[in-house]
Design an enzyme around this catalytic site. Structure first.
Site, mmCIF file in Angstrom:
data_model
loop_
_atom_site.group_PDB
_atom_site.id
_atom_site.type_symbol
_atom_site.label_atom_id
_atom_site.label_comp_id
_atom_site.label_asym_id
_atom_site.label_seq_id
_atom_site.Cartn_x
_atom_site.Cartn_y
_atom_site.Cartn_z
ATOM 1 N N CYS A 2 49.562 45.937 54.770
ATOM 2 C CA CYS A 2 48.931 46.387 56.013
ATOM 3 C C CYS A 2 47.664 47.192 55.738
ATOM 4 O O CYS A 2 47.516 47.807 54.703
ATOM 5 C CB CYS A 2 49.841 47.269 56.874
ATOM 6 S SG CYS A 2 51.414 46.541 57.251
ATOM 7 N N ARG A 28 44.547 42.637 53.664
ATOM 8 C CA ARG A 28 45.792 43.349 53.350
ATOM 9 C C ARG A 28 46.992 42.819 54.145
ATOM 10 O O ARG A 28 48.131 43.242 53.929
ATOM 11 C CB ARG A 28 45.625 44.836 53.639
ATOM 12 C CG ARG A 28 44.547 45.496 52.818
ATOM 13 C CD ARG A 28 44.399 46.959 53.166
ATOM 14 N NE ARG A 28 45.552 47.722 52.748
ATOM 15 C CZ ARG A 28 45.668 48.325 51.577
ATOM 16 N NH1 ARG A 28 44.704 48.239 50.699
ATOM 17 N NH2 ARG A 28 46.755 48.996 51.267
ATOM 18 N N TRP A 75 51.032 43.165 57.598
ATOM 19 C CA TRP A 75 51.772 42.226 56.748
ATOM 20 C C TRP A 75 53.230 42.578 56.974
ATOM 21 O O TRP A 75 53.685 43.661 56.611
ATOM 22 C CB TRP A 75 51.385 42.411 55.283
ATOM 23 C CG TRP A 75 51.982 41.382 54.368
ATOM 24 C CD1 TRP A 75 51.541 40.114 54.141
ATOM 25 C CD2 TRP A 75 53.138 41.531 53.539
ATOM 26 N NE1 TRP A 75 52.339 39.472 53.234
ATOM 27 C CE2 TRP A 75 53.325 40.310 52.845
ATOM 28 C CE3 TRP A 75 54.036 42.571 53.299
ATOM 29 C CZ2 TRP A 75 54.370 40.112 51.938
ATOM 30 C CZ3 TRP A 75 55.082 42.375 52.402
ATOM 31 C CH2 TRP A 75 55.232 41.156 51.732
ATOM 32 N N ASN A 99 51.182 51.959 57.216
ATOM 33 C CA ASN A 99 51.269 51.014 56.109
ATOM 34 C C ASN A 99 52.389 51.524 55.223
ATOM 35 O O ASN A 99 52.377 52.691 54.836
ATOM 36 C CB ASN A 99 49.918 51.016 55.357
ATOM 37 C CG ASN A 99 49.999 50.319 54.017
ATOM 38 O OD1 ASN A 99 50.784 49.400 53.838
ATOM 39 N ND2 ASN A 99 49.178 50.744 53.074
ATOM 40 N N GLY A 100 53.375 50.659 54.902
ATOM 41 C CA GLY A 100 54.438 51.107 54.004
ATOM 42 C C GLY A 100 55.811 50.785 54.540
ATOM 43 O O GLY A 100 55.958 49.981 55.468
ATOM 44 N N GLU A 481 47.310 30.401 34.938
ATOM 45 C CA GLU A 481 46.433 30.921 35.995
ATOM 46 C C GLU A 481 45.900 29.789 36.874
ATOM 47 O O GLU A 481 45.827 29.921 38.101
ATOM 48 C CB GLU A 481 45.288 31.721 35.340
ATOM 49 C CG GLU A 481 44.242 32.266 36.290
ATOM 50 C CD GLU A 481 44.769 33.229 37.347
ATOM 51 O OE1 GLU A 481 45.944 33.626 37.288
ATOM 52 O OE2 GLU A 481 43.993 33.557 38.263
ATOM 53 N N LYS A 485 46.529 29.591 40.862
ATOM 54 C CA LYS A 485 45.428 29.490 41.836
ATOM 55 C C LYS A 485 45.680 28.324 42.780
ATOM 56 O O LYS A 485 45.514 28.444 43.983
ATOM 57 C CB LYS A 485 44.075 29.270 41.134
ATOM 58 C CG LYS A 485 43.448 30.452 40.453
ATOM 59 C CD LYS A 485 42.871 31.491 41.373
ATOM 60 C CE LYS A 485 43.873 32.533 41.726
ATOM 61 N NZ LYS A 485 44.089 33.629 40.827
ATOM 62 N N GLU A 488 48.559 29.055 45.278
ATOM 63 C CA GLU A 488 48.369 30.041 46.337
ATOM 64 C C GLU A 488 47.345 29.628 47.385
ATOM 65 O O GLU A 488 47.513 29.971 48.545
ATOM 66 C CB GLU A 488 48.125 31.449 45.796
ATOM 67 C CG GLU A 488 46.851 31.701 45.067
ATOM 68 C CD GLU A 488 46.724 33.173 44.643
ATOM 69 O OE1 GLU A 488 46.030 33.413 43.667
ATOM 70 O OE2 GLU A 488 47.285 34.068 45.303
ATOM 71 N N HIS A 504 59.915 19.623 25.414
ATOM 72 C CA HIS A 504 61.225 20.272 25.511
ATOM 73 C C HIS A 504 61.782 20.224 26.935
ATOM 74 O O HIS A 504 62.676 20.997 27.266
ATOM 75 C CB HIS A 504 61.113 21.724 25.022
ATOM 76 C CG HIS A 504 60.700 21.830 23.589
ATOM 77 N ND1 HIS A 504 61.515 21.434 22.552
ATOM 78 C CD2 HIS A 504 59.537 22.238 23.018
ATOM 79 C CE1 HIS A 504 60.880 21.612 21.396
ATOM 80 N NE2 HIS A 504 59.669 22.090 21.657
ATOM 81 N N LYS A 605 46.525 40.734 49.870
ATOM 82 C CA LYS A 605 45.760 41.090 48.683
ATOM 83 C C LYS A 605 46.399 42.242 47.921
ATOM 84 O O LYS A 605 46.350 42.298 46.710
ATOM 85 C CB LYS A 605 44.342 41.470 49.126
ATOM 86 C CG LYS A 605 43.387 41.781 47.995
ATOM 87 C CD LYS A 605 42.961 40.530 47.286
ATOM 88 C CE LYS A 605 41.994 40.797 46.154
ATOM 89 N NZ LYS A 605 41.965 39.642 45.223
HETATM 90 C C1 AGP Z 1 46.230 36.493 42.420
HETATM 91 O O1 AGP Z 1 45.423 35.454 42.829
HETATM 92 C C2 AGP Z 1 47.250 36.907 43.342
HETATM 93 N N1 AGP Z 1 46.768 37.106 44.650
HETATM 94 C C3 AGP Z 1 48.261 37.921 42.856
HETATM 95 O O2 AGP Z 1 49.039 37.249 41.925
HETATM 96 C C4 AGP Z 1 47.754 39.242 42.236
HETATM 97 O O3 AGP Z 1 47.126 38.986 41.019
HETATM 98 C C5 AGP Z 1 48.956 40.184 42.046
HETATM 99 O O4 AGP Z 1 49.531 40.464 43.286
HETATM 100 C C6 AGP Z 1 48.584 41.460 41.345
HETATM 101 O O5 AGP Z 1 47.655 42.205 42.066
HETATM 102 P P1 AGP Z 1 46.877 43.395 41.397
HETATM 103 O O6 AGP Z 1 46.042 42.848 40.305
HETATM 104 O O7 AGP Z 1 46.074 44.002 42.504
HETATM 105 O O8 AGP Z 1 47.911 44.346 40.855
#
Ligand code: AGP
Length: 610
Positions: A2, A28, A75, A99-100, A481, A485, A488, A504, A605
């Site tokens: 949030c 957020r 969120w 937020n929280g 990675e 990407k 997501e 394996h 985020k």
């Molecule tokens: C990355 O594309 C993601 N959105 C997510 O995995 C992110 O890297 C993860 O939540 C960690 O966030 P941070 O680097 O702000 O700790």
């Protein structure tokens, strides 16, 4: 997660500030959004389920003059995404954004119900509003009511409150979650992060855990939970507000991918000295690392992948053993760390709960701690012994891109520092390594020219339902990675594997419906073995997209489906280059599929829940 914003100042500016702030906070969370403005006829609240756009269309033609005001983008944790659960939440004359998570909300809710309070949402937040209202009704001031209410609340929070009883005040409080205060001309702001207020002011106070901020239009005070006044520094922020705009790009993700040459340049700047063959990382002295006999790197998601690359770099250059752990697992394993262990916590946002708790656990066990983060004054930055900032600039797209390459640069510099400090490197080799990293921004410019080629490739492959990514050595984490990407932003199922692991088990998945992206820059050790792995995939009719260095393409003609040629680089630089086409591929595949690239479903985020 949030995002919250609060404003007190000019009545005709409040709505504009709240909307501009929410636009910058929407990363957020975007399950709902809402605002509250205190005008001459009382508090008006407008809220809406879904993205900020829905709220904006509700606000069209509405004139809302008044001050103070609150804004929130959600969120969802407690209570489904809906208008009913959208913030702000109200009790009598009290209005709250939060937020929280309030962990003991159920007991408090039962108690408040017994007292006759009616709940209009399924959120934990509503108990905050009722508790503050309850104290106000007993004659406490708004500030006192907030203080008393928060003595009863357990959990993590950043909260802003206004009340019709004291229309000239906003009260904010934080525990564990970010909240900044910002000072303008005859106006004061509260927000979850700095970019939210950048269009209006650069003067910012980073509130600390337990701080209660009392804002009036021309002044503010900060107290501790007991009401004793505390002093906090005012920082002037030099971020350019334009960097938090899209700047002509269709999405923040694409803009941020293209900002990588600048992000790495800013992260390197002032830290390497070519003539002396030296690396300087503020706060890290030879003596500080002299007795370190083991390193543990922790992070989540993309930051975890940066740790995996970091392990290769540190072990190669310094020979200090490195373990890598998912931050969410580390804390619960009774980790074996002591005062000779250096624990590195990596986090773009600096607010990720899993990483922050891992860091605290490491500290509790006596380890030295170092944070690699992109956000100045963030929680993880403040909790660690030493911080090395990535200077990637604000990253708004939910998918991390430029912050990842900047994290790799920090790992590279740290490895170099440790290697030099331990006398593991000849002068000539350290000099070469410094030259290599200085050449990186230009190499990145080069690889970004693949943009339209990758877009065309995405056009061929966007309808597939599954992808596999393979890599070895330093490029194994890059395969992970690349898959993350794609998942997501495009919602396509994708898996990353160490190429040697294929045989394996995962090889059973290969058929003509399975694109396999192989990250195989030519390097001294692993390239030949990867060629073998590619043959294994082709024999089973997998569709291979090969990422390899210029010059090595010829040997694949005729038996690999598609090539992406990347510049040939020194081994330790290669992950910083090979990740870029994978970011672009994920972006363009998502773009063909029409997903919400900057705000993918179910994500946020900043992840401040465990
Ligand atoms: C990355 O594309 C993601 N959105 C997510 O995995 C992110 O890297 C993860 O939540 C960690 O966030 P941070 O680097 O702000 O700790």
């Amino acid at each position: 997660m949030c995002g919250i914003i609060a404003y007190i100042g000019k009545p005709d500016k409040t709505l504009h500030v709240l909307i501009e702030g929410l636009k910058r906070l929407e990363y957020r969370g975007y399950d709902s959004a809402g605002i509250a403005v205190l005008g001459s006829s009382g508090i008006r609240i407008v809220k809406s389920e879904g993205k900020l756009l829905n709220l904006l269309s509700r606000l069209e033609g509405v004139s809302l003059n008044g001050s103070p005001g609150l804004g929130h983008t959600r969120w969802a944790t407690h209570g489904v995404p809906s208008e009913r659960n959208a913030h702000p939440h109200v009790s009598g004359k009290t209005v709250v954004v939060h937020n929280g998570i309030i962990e003991n909300y159920q007991e408090l809710k039962d108690e408040l119900r017994r007292k006759g309070y009616r709940f209009n949402s399924d959120t934990d937040t509503e108990v905050i509003a009722h508790l503050i209202e309850d104290f106000s009704l007993k004659g406490f001031s708004l500030e006192e009511s907030v203080r008393e209410a928060f003595k009863l609340l357990e959990g993590t929070y950043a909260v802003a409150v206004i009340s019709e009883r004291e229309p000239n005040k906003v009260v904010g409080i934080r525990k564990f979650l970010p909240l900044i205060l910002a000072i303008g001309d005859g106006e004061v702001f509260l927000a979850s992060d700095i970019p939210a207020v950048l269009p209006f002011t650069r003067n910012v106070v980073l509130l600390e855990d337990g701080d209660i901020a009392i804002l009036e239009k021309n002044r503010f005070r900060i107290t501790d939970p007991e009401g004793r006044e505390v002093k906090r520094d005012v920082f002037s922020i030099d971020w350019d507000p334009i960097t938090v705009e899209k700047g002509g790009y269709k999405h923040f993700m694409l803009k941020e991918i293209h900002e990588q040459p600048q992000a790495v340049l800013d992260t390197i700047r002032g830290r390497v000295f070519l003539e002396e063959g030296r690396v300087f990382l503020k706060g890290i002295e030879d003596s500080w690392v002299a007795d370190v006999n083991r390193i543990v790197a922790v992070g989540c998601g993309t930051s975890y992948h940066a740790c995996l690359v970091g392990r290769y770099m540190i072990e190669k250059l310094s020979r200090i053993p490195v373990d890598v752990d998912l931050a969410s697992e580390f804390r619960y394993r009774e980790p074996v760390v002591d005062e000779k262990t250096l624990v590195i916590a990596v986090s773009q946002s600096g607010e990720t709960a899993d990483t922050s708790y891992a860091l605290l656990e490491a500290k509790r066990r006596g380890a030295k701690t170092l944070a690699i983060t992109n956000v100045f004054g963030s929680k993880i930055a403040r909790e660690s012994d030493v911080v090395v900032y990535t200077h990637a600039g604000p990253e708004i797209g939910v998918a991390s891109t430029k912050s990842f390459t900047a994290q790799l640069v920090v790992f590279y510099l740290l490895s170099l520092f440790l290697g030099i400090s331990r006398n593991r490197l000849t002068d000539a080799y350290s000099l070469q390594l410094i030259k290599d990293i200085l050449a990186l921004p230009q190499l990145l410019q080069h690889v970004l020219r693949l943009d339209s080629e990758i877009s065309a490739l995405a056009g061929e492959f966007y309808k597939y339902k599954n992808f596999i990514y393979l890599g070895r050595g330093l490029n194994y984490p890059i395969a992970l990675e690349g898959a993350l990407k794609l998942k997501e932003v495009s919602y396509i199922h994708a898996e990353g594997y160490a190429a040697g692991e294929m045989k394996h088990g995962p090889i059973a998945l290969i058929d003509e419906k399975m694109p396999v992206v192989v990250v195989a820059p030519q390097d001294e050790l692993l390239y030949r073995k990867l060629v073998g792995n590619i043959q294994e995939v082709k024999t089973r009719k997998g569709r291979v997209i090969l990422l390899t260095s210029k010059g090595s393409v010829n040997e694949f003609y005729g038996w690999v489906d598609r090539f992406v040629e990347i510049p040939k680089t020194p081994y330790l630089i290669s992950p910083l280059i090979s990740v870029v086409p994978l970011q672009l591929l994920a972006y363009y595949i998502a773009s063909y599929r029409g997903t919400d690239i900057d705000q993918p479903r179910n994500l946020a985020k900043v992840v401040t829940v465990e």
